[in-house]
Scaffold this motif. Sequence first.
Motif, PDB file in Angstrom:
ATOM      1  N   ASN A 240      66.429   6.683 -78.419  1.00 53.16           N
ATOM      2  CA  ASN A 240      67.347   6.135 -79.483  1.00 53.16           C
ATOM      3  C   ASN A 240      66.548   5.544 -80.514  1.00 53.16           C
ATOM      4  O   ASN A 240      67.297   4.656 -81.335  1.00 53.16           O
ATOM      5  N   GLY A 241      65.465   6.141 -80.930  1.00 48.43           N
ATOM      6  CA  GLY A 241      64.650   5.962 -82.192  1.00 48.43           C
ATOM      7  C   GLY A 241      63.605   4.638 -81.926  1.00 48.43           C
ATOM      8  O   GLY A 241      62.951   4.558 -82.985  1.00 48.43           O
ATOM      9  N   LEU A 242      63.676   4.193 -80.756  1.00 46.33           N
ATOM     10  CA  LEU A 242      62.419   3.041 -80.524  1.00 46.33           C
ATOM     11  C   LEU A 242      61.233   3.451 -80.058  1.00 46.33           C
ATOM     12  O   LEU A 242      60.319   2.604 -80.191  1.00 46.33           O
ATOM     13  N   MET A 243      61.013   4.571 -79.618  1.00 43.79           N
ATOM     14  CA  MET A 243      59.520   4.923 -79.216  1.00 43.79           C
ATOM     15  C   MET A 243      58.744   4.925 -80.576  1.00 43.79           C
ATOM     16  O   MET A 243      57.427   4.592 -80.219  1.00 43.79           O
ATOM     17  N   PHE A 244      59.069   5.252 -81.613  1.00 46.24           N
ATOM     18  CA  PHE A 244      58.237   5.137 -82.681  1.00 46.24           C
ATOM     19  C   PHE A 244      58.607   4.559 -83.934  1.00 46.24           C
ATOM     20  O   PHE A 244      59.119   4.953 -85.049  1.00 46.24           O
ATOM     21  N   PRO A 245      58.569   3.145 -83.764  1.00 48.24           N
ATOM     22  CA  PRO A 245      59.555   2.275 -84.567  1.00 48.24           C
ATOM     23  C   PRO A 245      58.705   1.917 -85.720  1.00 48.24           C
ATOM     24  O   PRO A 245      57.341   1.882 -85.893  1.00 48.24           O
ATOM     25  N   LEU A 246      59.387   1.203 -86.720  1.00 51.47           N
ATOM     26  CA  LEU A 246      58.947   0.927 -87.969  1.00 51.47           C
ATOM     27  C   LEU A 246      58.780  -0.695 -87.977  1.00 51.47           C
ATOM     28  O   LEU A 246      58.077  -1.319 -88.849  1.00 51.47           O
ATOM     29  N   THR A 247      59.340  -1.165 -86.937  1.00 50.26           N
ATOM     30  CA  THR A 247      59.305  -2.689 -86.627  1.00 50.26           C
ATOM     31  C   THR A 247      59.273  -2.845 -85.109  1.00 50.26           C
ATOM     32  O   THR A 247      59.398  -2.162 -84.516  1.00 50.26           O
ATOM     33  N   ARG A 249      59.878  -5.383 -81.685  1.00 59.47           N
ATOM     34  CA  ARG A 249      61.256  -5.364 -81.160  1.00 59.47           C
ATOM     35  C   ARG A 249      61.784  -6.830 -81.772  1.00 59.47           C
ATOM     36  O   ARG A 249      63.056  -7.022 -81.399  1.00 59.47           O
ATOM     37  N   ALA A 250      61.047  -7.575 -82.273  1.00 58.21           N
ATOM     38  CA  ALA A 250      61.681  -8.756 -82.957  1.00 58.21           C
ATOM     39  C   ALA A 250      62.207  -8.514 -84.477  1.00 58.21           C
ATOM     40  O   ALA A 250      62.738  -9.399 -85.090  1.00 58.21           O
ATOM     41  N   GLY A 251      61.913  -7.394 -84.641  1.00 53.43           N
ATOM     42  CA  GLY A 251      62.289  -6.782 -86.217  1.00 53.43           C
ATOM     43  C   GLY A 251      61.252  -7.116 -87.168  1.00 53.43           C
ATOM     44  O   GLY A 251      61.619  -6.901 -88.248  1.00 53.43           O
ATOM     45  N   ASN A 252      59.998  -7.533 -86.988  1.00 55.30           N
ATOM     46  CA  ASN A 252      58.987  -7.698 -87.832  1.00 55.30           C
ATOM     47  C   ASN A 252      58.320  -6.233 -88.109  1.00 55.30           C
ATOM     48  O   ASN A 252      58.280  -5.426 -87.134  1.00 55.30           O
ATOM     49  N   PRO A 253      57.913  -6.149 -89.326  1.00 53.78           N
ATOM     50  CA  PRO A 253      57.103  -4.923 -89.586  1.00 53.78           C
ATOM     51  C   PRO A 253      55.977  -4.626 -88.751  1.00 53.78           C
ATOM     52  O   PRO A 253      55.325  -5.757 -88.342  1.00 53.78           O
ATOM     53  N   ILE A 254      55.809  -3.621 -88.328  1.00 55.20           N
ATOM     54  CA  ILE A 254      54.518  -3.057 -87.647  1.00 55.20           C
ATOM     55  C   ILE A 254      53.064  -3.641 -88.393  1.00 55.20           C
ATOM     56  O   ILE A 254      53.128  -3.361 -89.340  1.00 55.20           O
ATOM     57  N   THR A 255      52.470  -4.288 -87.647  1.00 63.92           N
ATOM     58  CA  THR A 255      51.216  -4.825 -88.200  1.00 63.92           C
ATOM     59  C   THR A 255      49.832  -4.222 -87.486  1.00 63.92           C
ATOM     60  O   THR A 255      49.989  -3.362 -86.524  1.00 63.92           O
ATOM     61  N   LYS A 256      48.731  -4.262 -88.168  1.00 65.58           N
ATOM     62  CA  LYS A 256      47.359  -3.987 -87.698  1.00 65.58           C
ATOM     63  C   LYS A 256      47.285  -4.174 -86.196  1.00 65.58           C
ATOM     64  O   LYS A 256      46.749  -3.778 -85.423  1.00 65.58           O
ATOM     65  N   LYS A 257      47.743  -5.438 -85.866  1.00 67.88           N
ATOM     66  CA  LYS A 257      47.335  -6.092 -84.697  1.00 67.88           C
ATOM     67  C   LYS A 257      48.288  -5.408 -83.837  1.00 67.88           C
ATOM     68  O   LYS A 257      47.665  -5.009 -82.493  1.00 67.88           O
ATOM     69  N   ILE A 333      49.093   0.102 -93.428  1.00 65.79           N
ATOM     70  CA  ILE A 333      48.283  -1.352 -92.773  1.00 65.79           C
ATOM     71  C   ILE A 333      47.038  -0.774 -92.357  1.00 65.79           C
ATOM     72  O   ILE A 333      46.193  -1.817 -91.750  1.00 65.79           O
ATOM     73  N   GLY A 334      46.357   0.566 -92.392  1.00 65.14           N
ATOM     74  CA  GLY A 334      45.059   0.974 -92.123  1.00 65.14           C
ATOM     75  C   GLY A 334      44.845   1.084 -90.827  1.00 65.14           C
ATOM     76  O   GLY A 334      43.502   1.472 -90.419  1.00 65.14           O
ATOM     77  N   VAL A 335      45.681   1.261 -90.004  1.00 58.67           N
ATOM     78  CA  VAL A 335      45.666   1.603 -88.597  1.00 58.67           C
ATOM     79  C   VAL A 335      46.739   2.502 -88.133  1.00 58.67           C
ATOM     80  O   VAL A 335      48.007   2.186 -88.545  1.00 58.67           O
ATOM     81  N   ASN A 336      46.604   3.715 -87.631  1.00 63.65           N
ATOM     82  CA  ASN A 336      47.591   4.528 -87.168  1.00 63.65           C
ATOM     83  C   ASN A 336      48.107   4.052 -85.654  1.00 63.65           C
ATOM     84  O   ASN A 336      47.363   4.282 -84.723  1.00 63.65           O
ATOM     85  N   PRO A 337      49.347   3.498 -85.586  1.00 67.27           N
ATOM     86  CA  PRO A 337      49.906   3.079 -84.219  1.00 67.27           C
ATOM     87  C   PRO A 337      50.303   4.058 -83.499  1.00 67.27           C
ATOM     88  O   PRO A 337      50.576   3.706 -82.188  1.00 67.27           O
ATOM     89  N   PHE A 338      50.480   5.437 -83.759  1.00 66.52           N
ATOM     90  CA  PHE A 338      50.879   6.424 -82.976  1.00 66.52           C
ATOM     91  C   PHE A 338      50.043   7.619 -82.915  1.00 66.52           C
ATOM     92  O   PHE A 338      50.523   8.907 -83.191  1.00 66.52           O
TER      93      PHE A 338
END
Length: 605
Positions: A240-247, A249-257, A333-338
Amino acid sequence: MKKSLLSIATFIAISSVNVGAEETQLLWGDTHLHTNLSPDAFIKGNTTATPDDSFNFAKGAPVIDANSRAKIKIDTPLDFLVVTDHAEYVGIPKMLWAGDERLMKSKEGKRFAKMIKGGKGTQVFVELLATANSGKPIDALNSDEIRKSVWSDSVAAAERHNDPGKFTAFIGWEWSSIPNGQNLHRIVFTPQGGDVANKFIPFSAFDSDIETDFWTWLDKTSKETGADFVAIPHNGNISNGLMFPLTDRAGNPITKKYANQRMRWEQVIEMTQIKGDSETHPLLSPDDEFADFETFDHLLKTDDSAIVERGNAPVGSYTRSGLKRGLELENKIGVNPFKYGMIGATDSHAGYSSAEENNFWGKFSQDSIPDNKKDVDLLPGIYGWDMSASGLSAVWAKENTRQSITDAFKRREVYGTSGPRISLRFFGGFEFKQADADAKNIADIGYKTGVPMGGDLANAPKGKAPSFLLHAAKDPKDANLDRVQIVKGWLDTQGVSQEKVFDVVWSDNRKVAANGKLPAVGSTVDLKTGLYSNSIGASQLSTVWKDPEFDASQKAFYYARVLQIPTPRNSTYDAIALGIAPKETGHDVIIQERAYSSPIWYTPK
């Protein structure tokens, strides 16, 4: 379009025995299989298929189907297998049925045991699934003592069957995070043996259903025990859209960490399996005529909201859109999370890795019998014919051992198929020549001149576009090939991701039409018998393709998609056997099976 002149036998010989300096061989396996230790598997009829049975079936031995009690056998044995029973309530229904005294001490244990023996197993499963959805386990059914006991038995089974150089049995499990019925499950396996695996108890969604907590546990456990891990997300199509999120689970933007931690453990994603195909969706890829393949329209809920509207295709659910989103996030962010490679697996809960359309033993043991597939619901609104006979993982490894296969996963030199054993080589570089496609040492050339699938290209020489050397050969026991395509994703000048599918080599000397489309290969399927002919298509296809629209300043990825000629779907074989019209199954009558390479990424420096 020109075909390679190599024979299939020649190709197999050069690609799976000795390919020069790299000496990689093609190995086939299943990284996602459930036995009677998985709660849903046991409750849905698999009361007898143990991890030992699963490994024996994979190695080619005849076994007994838990439901029909028929003798069954895989057509072609596997090279490796990971048994991945759910960590949540692992072994509990089996123990309830047996009246295990540790469970009979509790009120819940006695009640569930009575329900299972009274034929109310589905109700038990629904109740257990509800606690899994809520993340609040029944304490009496989730003790460390029981979890460790069952885990030790699973580890011992893998140790018994591991035979380095001949057959690899991995130790693994499934972390089954399912917030509100949205699938975020991960398969986990380790190259280490029982001496290391017995130092920990598998992390479950009851410990936490948050991905970052899961990865943190992998970090911590690896440091404490010396275990390495490969974690594999699956069924993004029902996330339902959660596998490749922009945030997160707490709703914060995806970070480099976040991106670095995710990519440390998750190098590949399960692209295709029993619960449908997760490559893309026609709403997300409207120009891709092959996008609507084995589309699965359900979430893992236990009420009417489980059915997903066919018009709903969240961007974060499908792998191609996830790869594109990864490029966009990398820009920010300088890193590809996917940055995922691609594999296939079965997710069979019947205990057996069956991905052959005409030899498919169902999702659960309940639906191993054709008569049950129409009327026996596996979950509310989900029936046996909704299931795909899919898929398999293909690995280019240096040897058939735990460590070598794991290394291949880590470098993403793997690919997935929807079931057939299509051989596929895919290399990217800047110096390939068209003559390389007809060479007898394709792999030598590929490794020397470029990078294999899963690799990276950078710093395009001035005036040069990347070229891709590929060679695909049919499964010797299956259908011919229709075509090979290359799927490209890239960032445009505004930093927005785009995609395009290119037909790069095809069979039967067809000509591209005025609309830019390649005519269909045709079909030879006889719907009265389920037979088809290899009078169309090609036994193998090879080419060198250069990107005609390359911009050296734009990030991009490329992956190969190989299509077979049309063949009957598993539901069609059932329909013919039952004497009903194939369309009565409610699914495609014929399909075009496929293989997906891991991508090759281009990054300007």
